[in-house]
Design a protein around this motif. Structure first.
Motif, PDB file in Angstrom:
ATOM      1  N   PHE A   1      72.973  -1.156  25.775  1.00 18.83           N
ATOM      2  CA  PHE A   1      71.698  -0.571  25.351  1.00 18.83           C
ATOM      3  C   PHE A   1      71.288  -1.104  23.981  1.00 18.83           C
ATOM      4  O   PHE A   1      70.119  -1.453  23.755  1.00 18.83           O
ATOM      5  CB  PHE A   1      71.798   0.958  25.306  1.00 18.83           C
ATOM      6  N   ILE A   2      72.251  -1.150  23.051  1.00 16.40           N
ATOM      7  CA  ILE A   2      71.957  -1.675  21.716  1.00 16.40           C
ATOM      8  C   ILE A   2      71.539  -3.139  21.812  1.00 16.40           C
ATOM      9  O   ILE A   2      70.553  -3.563  21.194  1.00 16.40           O
ATOM     10  CB  ILE A   2      73.189  -1.542  20.795  1.00 16.40           C
ATOM     11  N   GLY A   3      72.301  -3.916  22.587  1.00 19.10           N
ATOM     12  CA  GLY A   3      71.992  -5.329  22.730  1.00 19.10           C
ATOM     13  C   GLY A   3      70.630  -5.583  23.331  1.00 19.10           C
ATOM     14  O   GLY A   3      69.887  -6.457  22.861  1.00 19.10           O
ATOM     15  N   ILE A   4      70.267  -4.825  24.361  1.00 17.08           N
ATOM     16  CA  ILE A   4      68.958  -4.983  24.996  1.00 17.08           C
ATOM     17  C   ILE A   4      67.845  -4.635  24.008  1.00 17.08           C
ATOM     18  O   ILE A   4      66.817  -5.319  23.928  1.00 17.08           O
ATOM     19  CB  ILE A   4      68.853  -4.089  26.250  1.00 17.08           C
ATOM     20  N   GLY A   5      68.048  -3.551  23.259  1.00 15.38           N
ATOM     21  CA  GLY A   5      67.039  -3.148  22.272  1.00 15.38           C
ATOM     22  C   GLY A   5      66.828  -4.200  21.202  1.00 15.38           C
ATOM     23  O   GLY A   5      65.690  -4.536  20.849  1.00 15.38           O
ATOM     24  N   LEU A   6      67.930  -4.747  20.681  1.00 14.69           N
ATOM     25  CA  LEU A   6      67.827  -5.777  19.645  1.00 14.69           C
ATOM     26  C   LEU A   6      67.219  -7.061  20.208  1.00 14.69           C
ATOM     27  O   LEU A   6      66.438  -7.738  19.536  1.00 14.69           O
ATOM     28  CB  LEU A   6      69.212  -6.058  19.063  1.00 14.69           C
ATOM     29  N   SER A   7      67.575  -7.394  21.431  1.00 20.80           N
ATOM     30  CA  SER A   7      67.023  -8.589  22.064  1.00 20.80           C
ATOM     31  C   SER A   7      65.518  -8.452  22.265  1.00 20.80           C
ATOM     32  O   SER A   7      64.760  -9.405  22.046  1.00 20.80           O
ATOM     33  CB  SER A   7      67.705  -8.841  23.407  1.00 20.80           C
ATOM     34  N   ALA A   8      65.096  -7.269  22.688  1.00 22.74           N
ATOM     35  CA  ALA A   8      63.666  -7.025  22.854  1.00 22.74           C
ATOM     36  C   ALA A   8      62.941  -7.160  21.522  1.00 22.74           C
ATOM     37  O   ALA A   8      61.838  -7.713  21.450  1.00 22.74           O
ATOM     38  CB  ALA A   8      63.440  -5.628  23.449  1.00 22.74           C
ATOM     39  N   ALA A   9      63.584  -6.685  20.467  1.00 17.56           N
ATOM     40  CA  ALA A   9      62.982  -6.774  19.137  1.00 17.56           C
ATOM     41  C   ALA A   9      62.782  -8.227  18.707  1.00 17.56           C
ATOM     42  O   ALA A   9      61.768  -8.574  18.096  1.00 17.56           O
ATOM     43  CB  ALA A   9      63.849  -6.037  18.118  1.00 17.56           C
ATOM     44  N   THR A  10      63.742  -9.105  19.038  1.00 21.43           N
ATOM     45  CA  THR A  10      63.597 -10.512  18.666  1.00 21.43           C
ATOM     46  C   THR A  10      62.502 -11.189  19.473  1.00 21.43           C
ATOM     47  O   THR A  10      61.998 -12.245  19.074  1.00 21.43           O
ATOM     48  CB  THR A  10      64.917 -11.293  18.873  1.00 21.43           C
ATOM     49  N   GLY A  11      62.124 -10.596  20.608  1.00 16.91           N
ATOM     50  CA  GLY A  11      60.996 -11.127  21.356  1.00 16.91           C
ATOM     51  C   GLY A  11      59.687 -10.930  20.622  1.00 16.91           C
ATOM     52  O   GLY A  11      58.743 -11.705  20.801  1.00 16.91           O
TER      53      GLY A  11
ATOM     54  N   GLY B   1      55.381 -13.671  26.692  1.00 17.68           N
ATOM     55  CA  GLY B   1      54.280 -12.790  27.059  1.00 17.68           C
ATOM     56  C   GLY B   1      53.288 -12.622  25.928  1.00 17.68           C
ATOM     57  O   GLY B   1      52.071 -12.704  26.133  1.00 17.68           O
ATOM     58  N   PHE B   2      53.793 -12.415  24.717  1.00 16.17           N
ATOM     59  CA  PHE B   2      52.900 -12.248  23.576  1.00 16.17           C
ATOM     60  C   PHE B   2      52.242 -13.559  23.170  1.00 16.17           C
ATOM     61  O   PHE B   2      51.146 -13.562  22.603  1.00 16.17           O
ATOM     62  CB  PHE B   2      53.641 -11.621  22.392  1.00 16.17           C
ATOM     63  N   ALA B   3      52.906 -14.679  23.449  1.00 10.83           N
ATOM     64  CA  ALA B   3      52.269 -15.972  23.207  1.00 10.83           C
ATOM     65  C   ALA B   3      51.046 -16.119  24.110  1.00 10.83           C
ATOM     66  O   ALA B   3      49.995 -16.630  23.686  1.00 10.83           O
ATOM     67  CB  ALA B   3      53.262 -17.105  23.468  1.00 10.83           C
ATOM     68  N   GLY B   4      51.172 -15.664  25.353  1.00  7.86           N
ATOM     69  CA  GLY B   4      50.043 -15.690  26.267  1.00  7.86           C
ATOM     70  C   GLY B   4      48.928 -14.759  25.836  1.00  7.86           C
ATOM     71  O   GLY B   4      47.746 -15.100  25.916  1.00  7.86           O
ATOM     72  N   ILE B   5      49.310 -13.578  25.370  1.00  3.08           N
ATOM     73  CA  ILE B   5      48.312 -12.618  24.894  1.00  3.08           C
ATOM     74  C   ILE B   5      47.573 -13.170  23.675  1.00  3.08           C
ATOM     75  O   ILE B   5      46.356 -13.027  23.551  1.00  3.08           O
ATOM     76  CB  ILE B   5      48.983 -11.267  24.556  1.00  3.08           C
ATOM     77  N   ARG B   6      48.296 -13.840  22.766  1.00  2.05           N
ATOM     78  CA  ARG B   6      47.658 -14.425  21.582  1.00  2.05           C
ATOM     79  C   ARG B   6      46.710 -15.558  21.975  1.00  2.05           C
ATOM     80  O   ARG B   6      45.624 -15.694  21.423  1.00  2.05           O
ATOM     81  CB  ARG B   6      48.714 -14.952  20.604  1.00  2.05           C
ATOM     82  N   ALA B   7      47.140 -16.376  22.954  1.00  2.23           N
ATOM     83  CA  ALA B   7      46.274 -17.466  23.415  1.00  2.23           C
ATOM     84  C   ALA B   7      45.000 -16.921  24.030  1.00  2.23           C
ATOM     85  O   ALA B   7      43.904 -17.447  23.802  1.00  2.23           O
ATOM     86  CB  ALA B   7      47.029 -18.327  24.419  1.00  2.23           C
ATOM     87  N   ALA B   8      45.135 -15.847  24.822  1.00  2.37           N
ATOM     88  CA  ALA B   8      43.961 -15.215  25.427  1.00  2.37           C
ATOM     89  C   ALA B   8      43.074 -14.590  24.353  1.00  2.37           C
ATOM     90  O   ALA B   8      41.840 -14.630  24.445  1.00  2.37           O
ATOM     91  CB  ALA B   8      44.400 -14.166  26.434  1.00  2.37           C
ATOM     92  N   SER B   9      43.702 -14.021  23.319  1.00  2.00           N
ATOM     93  CA  SER B   9      42.942 -13.429  22.218  1.00  2.00           C
ATOM     94  C   SER B   9      42.125 -14.492  21.487  1.00  2.00           C
ATOM     95  O   SER B   9      40.963 -14.272  21.132  1.00  2.00           O
ATOM     96  CB  SER B   9      43.899 -12.738  21.235  1.00  2.00           C
ATOM     97  N   THR B  10      42.736 -15.655  21.282  1.00  2.00           N
ATOM     98  CA  THR B  10      42.027 -16.751  20.618  1.00  2.00           C
ATOM     99  C   THR B  10      40.843 -17.213  21.460  1.00  2.00           C
ATOM    100  O   THR B  10      39.753 -17.479  20.938  1.00  2.00           O
ATOM    101  CB  THR B  10      42.985 -17.942  20.378  1.00  2.00           C
ATOM    102  N   ALA B  11      41.062 -17.299  22.771  1.00  2.00           N
ATOM    103  CA  ALA B  11      40.014 -17.781  23.665  1.00  2.00           C
ATOM    104  C   ALA B  11      38.855 -16.796  23.791  1.00  2.00           C
ATOM    105  O   ALA B  11      37.703 -17.201  23.935  1.00  2.00           O
ATOM    106  CB  ALA B  11      40.598 -18.067  25.046  1.00  2.00           C
TER     107      ALA B  11
END
Length: 200
Positions: free
Chosen positions: A15-25, A128-138
């Motif tokens: 659980f800790i590892g998944i949470g920290l990994s998600a944070a690095t995303g 996923g957030f890279a895609g969201i940022r690209a869509a935001s720019t467009a």
């Protein structure tokens, strides 16, 4: 009572590892800085194989990198440039932080699990957030990118804290985030791709 649950320590570590990994995303260096800071002041234990995370050089380096990374995402063009390297960097960082929780498993299973669960989680959220940022720019001409950047920083901070103090909640949120990012990230990439096709 909970101490008698089989493999409970491994479950909590996951659980800790998944949470920290998600944070690095969300942000590559913020979770690593937080873990380094917490272990440096002995707020959380650190396995001897990962004692370098608790060292002063790592604390200073990740602290500087965190500030630079956060600020850089508010600079037009630089934010997209960072997106091109953030996914592999997040994969590595997520794998390292996940592996730091499973040092007793043995080298191969430790890193195999870290790469699949930790690196996979981090890479999925980052892409996923890279895609969201690209869509935001467009769609907004880049005006909405600061909102995306602020959301990412807040997400990294919240997930990091939850991973260390409430790992079960962090893991549940990470799973929900993975689902949302996959769904909306794909929609963002599809919208961006359709717009490029229409413009051609």
């Amino acid at each position: 009572m909970l101490d008698q649950v089989p493999y409970l320590s491994y479950v909590i570590s996951a659980f800790i590892g998944i949470g920290l990994s998600a944070a690095t995303g969300f942000r590559v260096f913020l979770p690593m800085f937080a873990v380094s800071l917490a272990s440096y002041f002995h707020w959380i234990p650190m396995n001897e194989n990962f004692e370098w995370l608790a060292g002063l050089p790592t604390l200073i380096t990740t602290g500087i990198a965190t500030v630079v990374e956060i600020l850089a995402y508010y600079i037009p063009f630089i934010d997209h440039l960072l997106d091109t390297v953030s996914i592999p960097m997040a994969t590595v960082a997520g794998s390292v932080l996940f592996a730091s929780q499973f040092a007793e498993l043995g080298t191969f299973p430790q890193w195999a699990l870290a790469l699949i669960a930790g690196g996979g989680t981090a890479a999925t959220i980052s892409s996923g957030f890279a895609g969201i940022r690209a869509a935001s720019t467009a769609t907004t001409g880049g005006l909405g990118n600061s909102v995306v950047g602020t959301t990412e920083t807040a997400g990294a901070g919240i997930m990091t804290i939850l991973a260390m103090v409430a790992p079960i909640i962090a893991a549940v949120l990470a799973i929900i985030l993975l689902f949302l990012v996959i769904v909306y990230g794909r929609k963002a990439w599809r919208k961006l791709r359709n717009k490029k096709v229409a413009s051609n």
